[in-house]
Design an enzyme around this catalytic site. Structure first.
Site, PDB file in Angstrom:
ATOM      1  N   ILE A 173       9.971  14.012  17.737  1.00 29.18           N
ATOM      2  CA  ILE A 173       8.505  13.950  17.759  1.00 29.18           C
ATOM      3  C   ILE A 173       7.990  13.157  16.558  1.00 29.18           C
ATOM      4  O   ILE A 173       7.109  12.297  16.702  1.00 29.18           O
ATOM      5  CB  ILE A 173       7.909  15.377  17.789  1.00 29.18           C
ATOM      6  N   ALA A 253       3.743  21.251  14.159  1.00 30.83           N
ATOM      7  CA  ALA A 253       5.083  21.861  14.189  1.00 30.83           C
ATOM      8  C   ALA A 253       4.983  23.345  14.554  1.00 30.83           C
ATOM      9  O   ALA A 253       4.970  23.703  15.732  1.00 30.83           O
ATOM     10  CB  ALA A 253       5.757  21.633  12.853  1.00 30.83           C
ATOM     11  N   ARG A 254       4.868  24.178  13.554  1.00 30.44           N
ATOM     12  CA  ARG A 254       4.649  25.604  13.738  1.00 30.44           C
ATOM     13  C   ARG A 254       3.744  26.072  12.599  1.00 30.44           C
ATOM     14  O   ARG A 254       3.831  25.558  11.474  1.00 30.44           O
ATOM     15  CB  ARG A 254       5.966  26.396  13.690  1.00 30.44           C
ATOM     16  N   ASP A 278      -2.764  22.208  15.224  1.00 29.74           N
ATOM     17  CA  ASP A 278      -2.523  22.594  16.624  1.00 29.74           C
ATOM     18  C   ASP A 278      -1.806  23.935  16.700  1.00 29.74           C
ATOM     19  O   ASP A 278      -1.746  24.540  17.763  1.00 29.74           O
ATOM     20  CB  ASP A 278      -1.663  21.515  17.300  1.00 29.74           C
ATOM     21  N   GLU A 283      -0.484  33.135  15.887  1.00 32.51           N
ATOM     22  CA  GLU A 283      -1.229  32.767  17.102  1.00 32.51           C
ATOM     23  C   GLU A 283      -1.216  33.921  18.107  1.00 32.51           C
ATOM     24  O   GLU A 283      -0.195  34.580  18.240  1.00 32.51           O
ATOM     25  CB  GLU A 283      -0.563  31.560  17.795  1.00 32.51           C
ATOM     26  N   HIS A 301      -2.840  25.177  20.265  1.00 32.06           N
ATOM     27  CA  HIS A 301      -1.423  24.914  20.603  1.00 32.06           C
ATOM     28  C   HIS A 301      -1.317  24.128  21.917  1.00 32.06           C
ATOM     29  O   HIS A 301      -0.816  24.634  22.918  1.00 32.06           O
ATOM     30  CB  HIS A 301      -0.633  26.222  20.689  1.00 32.06           C
ATOM     31  N   GLY A 303       0.098  20.956  22.143  1.00 29.04           N
ATOM     32  CA  GLY A 303       0.995  19.801  21.996  1.00 29.04           C
ATOM     33  C   GLY A 303       1.548  19.229  23.295  1.00 29.04           C
ATOM     34  O   GLY A 303       1.398  18.048  23.571  1.00 29.04           O
ATOM     35  N   SER A 304       2.182  20.067  24.106  1.00 25.09           N
ATOM     36  CA  SER A 304       2.850  19.533  25.307  1.00 25.09           C
ATOM     37  C   SER A 304       2.036  19.771  26.574  1.00 25.09           C
ATOM     38  O   SER A 304       2.550  19.598  27.679  1.00 25.09           O
ATOM     39  CB  SER A 304       4.234  20.175  25.455  1.00 25.09           C
TER      40      SER A 304
HETATM   41  P1  NAP Z   1      13.947  17.408  16.087  1.00 22.25           P
HETATM   42  O1  NAP Z   1      14.196  16.170  16.859  1.00 22.25           O
HETATM   43  O2  NAP Z   1      15.052  18.388  15.881  1.00 22.25           O
HETATM   44  O3  NAP Z   1      13.337  16.965  14.677  1.00 22.25           O
HETATM   45  C1  NAP Z   1      13.202  17.829  13.611  1.00 22.25           C
HETATM   46  C2  NAP Z   1      13.265  17.008  12.335  1.00 22.25           C
HETATM   47  O4  NAP Z   1      13.006  17.887  11.235  1.00 22.25           O
HETATM   48  C3  NAP Z   1      14.613  16.354  12.100  1.00 22.25           C
HETATM   49  O5  NAP Z   1      14.401  15.005  11.753  1.00 22.25           O
HETATM   50  C4  NAP Z   1      15.204  17.129  10.939  1.00 22.25           C
HETATM   51  O6  NAP Z   1      15.990  16.254  10.141  1.00 22.25           O
HETATM   52  C5  NAP Z   1      13.949  17.589  10.209  1.00 22.25           C
HETATM   53  N1  NAP Z   1      14.176  18.809   9.436  1.00 22.25           N
HETATM   54  C6  NAP Z   1      14.780  19.957   9.826  1.00 22.25           C
HETATM   55  N2  NAP Z   1      14.818  20.835   8.810  1.00 22.25           N
HETATM   56  C7  NAP Z   1      14.231  20.221   7.754  1.00 22.25           C
HETATM   57  C8  NAP Z   1      13.990  20.608   6.407  1.00 22.25           C
HETATM   58  N3  NAP Z   1      14.378  21.808   5.949  1.00 22.25           N
HETATM   59  N4  NAP Z   1      13.355  19.733   5.606  1.00 22.25           N
HETATM   60  C9  NAP Z   1      12.981  18.503   6.060  1.00 22.25           C
HETATM   61  N5  NAP Z   1      13.204  18.075   7.319  1.00 22.25           N
HETATM   62  C10 NAP Z   1      13.815  18.932   8.157  1.00 22.25           C
HETATM   63  O7  NAP Z   1      12.765  18.268  16.743  1.00 22.25           O
HETATM   64  P2  NAP Z   1      11.514  17.703  17.576  1.00 22.25           P
HETATM   65  O8  NAP Z   1      11.874  17.627  19.007  1.00 22.25           O
HETATM   66  O9  NAP Z   1      10.987  16.497  16.883  1.00 22.25           O
HETATM   67  O10 NAP Z   1      10.510  18.946  17.378  1.00 22.25           O
HETATM   68  C11 NAP Z   1      10.059  19.301  16.085  1.00 22.25           C
HETATM   69  C12 NAP Z   1       9.265  20.590  16.126  1.00 22.25           C
HETATM   70  O11 NAP Z   1       7.986  20.368  16.718  1.00 22.25           O
HETATM   71  C13 NAP Z   1       9.855  21.710  16.995  1.00 22.25           C
HETATM   72  O12 NAP Z   1      10.861  22.425  16.311  1.00 22.25           O
HETATM   73  C14 NAP Z   1       8.660  22.567  17.321  1.00 22.25           C
HETATM   74  O13 NAP Z   1       8.526  23.633  16.406  1.00 22.25           O
HETATM   75  C15 NAP Z   1       7.478  21.617  17.160  1.00 22.25           C
HETATM   76  N6  NAP Z   1       6.778  21.402  18.439  1.00 22.25           N
HETATM   77  C16 NAP Z   1       5.465  21.713  18.562  1.00 22.25           C
HETATM   78  C17 NAP Z   1       4.807  21.500  19.750  1.00 22.25           C
HETATM   79  C18 NAP Z   1       3.350  21.817  19.910  1.00 22.25           C
HETATM   80  O14 NAP Z   1       2.936  22.151  21.017  1.00 22.25           O
HETATM   81  N7  NAP Z   1       2.534  21.688  18.877  1.00 22.25           N
HETATM   82  C19 NAP Z   1       5.494  20.974  20.861  1.00 22.25           C
HETATM   83  C20 NAP Z   1       6.830  20.656  20.706  1.00 22.25           C
HETATM   84  C21 NAP Z   1       7.474  20.872  19.491  1.00 22.25           C
HETATM   85  P3  NAP Z   1      17.220  16.794   9.233  1.00 22.25           P
HETATM   86  O15 NAP Z   1      18.028  17.682  10.140  1.00 22.25           O
HETATM   87  O16 NAP Z   1      17.918  15.585   8.777  1.00 22.25           O
HETATM   88  O17 NAP Z   1      16.585  17.549   8.119  1.00 22.25           O
END
Ligand code: NAP
Length: 335
Positions: A173, A253-254, A278, A283, A301, A303-304
């Site tokens: 994302i 994110a969350r 968001d 929540e 919330h 996002g999707s």
């Molecule tokens: P993803 O592809 O796994 O990306 C997460 C990123 O965060 C990775 O680049 C990871 O890199 C980094 N990360 C993880 N732990 C970290 C830390 N401690 N410090 C810094 N960076 C860190 O996940 P995604 O598909 O993009 O989704 C991300 C999040 O968006 C989900 O987990 C979810 O909570 C949220 N989300 C929200 C909605 C909404 O409706 N608002 C919808 C979908 C998702 P490294 O592993 O290299 O650190």
């Protein structure tokens, strides 16, 4: 991936049983009704832990289709009947599921990566624009009938074009948001992950080995990292102080990545000019301080939440489950 616990696939002469914790868009409900003996929560609300266990005990499903709001913790997983083979979550985030507990019981967990990145990045851009351009205040003027007419000093916001975008969590994302922001608004992109991306994936974005280094360069800070023990409470008073004065904070994110008291104080002082949020701690309750602030743009919330994305997310899970039940390797498996 090698999964601990026994493989629970067994020959099932009749339709496999499923429980679905929330009603879904019609196209998904039709497919579920065709392929599964399904119990679907008839109410448009999250089930309590007791209600979920009662439904599971009564229906004894092979598959549970759950939502990000369902708390599938160790106690919940321990109480599941042996019949349960797959927990499918209609989300990419999986902080609501105790993956270790699921693995120990031999229950597979699948989610919906990538397919929602476009929709979530749209909401991120919406929040960036609406926070920077004071959309809440503008809309209130219209609906409160307080708009006295165009003024050269009315609701002066912040330029988005050319401002520096800082992404915490440059994953599926985060990268989609960065690509859009760079293409549409010429925003130089900065990011922090625990590990640096390969140059072709980085696509010119500047890596910061520390989150603190990222904050200092973020005119717009977008939180796009998962909720984990390492990221919970990330945006606290000390880190907010590192942002450039007048920065804009966006969280897709969350909610628990943010210390609400600290962000509200920074929004009141003006150190953070505006926020677009968001997701929230606790929540659907939100910190009451946000409701009193003019310089926030808040979404429930979303996002999707496009019809296309939600249907594709559901189809993805149903196809994965079908593959598994037919003896294939389960795609998009977390454990
Ligand atoms: P993803 O592809 O796994 O990306 C997460 C990123 O965060 C990775 O680049 C990871 O890199 C980094 N990360 C993880 N732990 C970290 C830390 N401690 N410090 C810094 N960076 C860190 O996940 P995604 O598909 O993009 O989704 C991300 C999040 O968006 C989900 O987990 C979810 O909570 C949220 N989300 C929200 C909605 C909404 O409706 N608002 C919808 C979908 C998702 P490294 O592993 O290299 O650190």
């Amino acid at each position: 991936m090698q999964v601990k616990g026994r493989d629970k696939r067994v020959h099932m002469p009749s339709k496999p049983r499923m429980i679905v914790t929330r009603g879904l868009p019609g196209a998904l409900m039709e497919r579920i009704a065709t392929q599964f003996d399904a119990w679907v929560n008839p109410e448009d609300r999250t089930l309590s832990a007791e209600e979920l266990q009662r439904a599971v005990a009564a229906h004894r499903p092979e598959v549970m289709l759950v939502m990000a709001m369902d708390r599938i913790d160790a106690a919940c997983i321990a109480a599941l009947p042996d019949a349960v083979q797959v927990l499918a979550t209609l989300s990419v985030g999986h902080d609501h599921i105790d993956l270790a507990a699921a693995r120990d019981r031999g229950i597979a967990v699948i989610h919906t990566p990538d397919i929602l990145s476009d929709a979530v990045s749209e909401i991120a851009i919406l929040l960036m624009l609406c926070a920077a351009r004071r959309a809440q205040e503008g809309e209130r003027m219209i609906y409160d009938r307080t708009w006295a007419g165009w003024s050269p000093t009315q609701l002066l916001g912040r330029d988005v074009t050319g401002a520096r975008l800082g992404v915490l969590g440059m994953g599926r994302i985060g990268r989609t948001i960065a690509r859009r922001a760079a293409a549409a608004f010429d925003m130089p992109v900065h990011y922090h992950n625990r590990s640096r991306l390969a140059p072709e994936i980085e696509a010119g974005a500047q890596y910061h080995p520390t989150a603190e280094g990222l904050l200092a360069e973020s005119d717009f800070l977008v939180l796009a990292a998962p909720s984990t023990p390492a990221t919970r409470g990330f945006l606290n008073a000390e880190r907010l102080a590192l942002l450039p004065p007048g920065a804009i904070v966006v969280n897709i994110a969350r909610g628990d990545l943010v210390d609400d008291d600290a962000l509200i104080a920074a929004l009141r002082s003006g150190h953070v000019a505006a926020a677009g949020l968001d997701v929230f701690n606790g929540e659907p309750e939100i910190h009451p301080g946000y409701r009193d602030l003019p310089n926030v743009f808040l979404q429930p919330h979303q996002g999707s939440s496009t019809i296309g994305t939600r249907v594709r997310m559901g189809q993805m899970l149903l196809e994965s489950v079908a593959t598994h039940l037919a003896g294939g390797t389960l795609p998009n498996r977390l454990v």
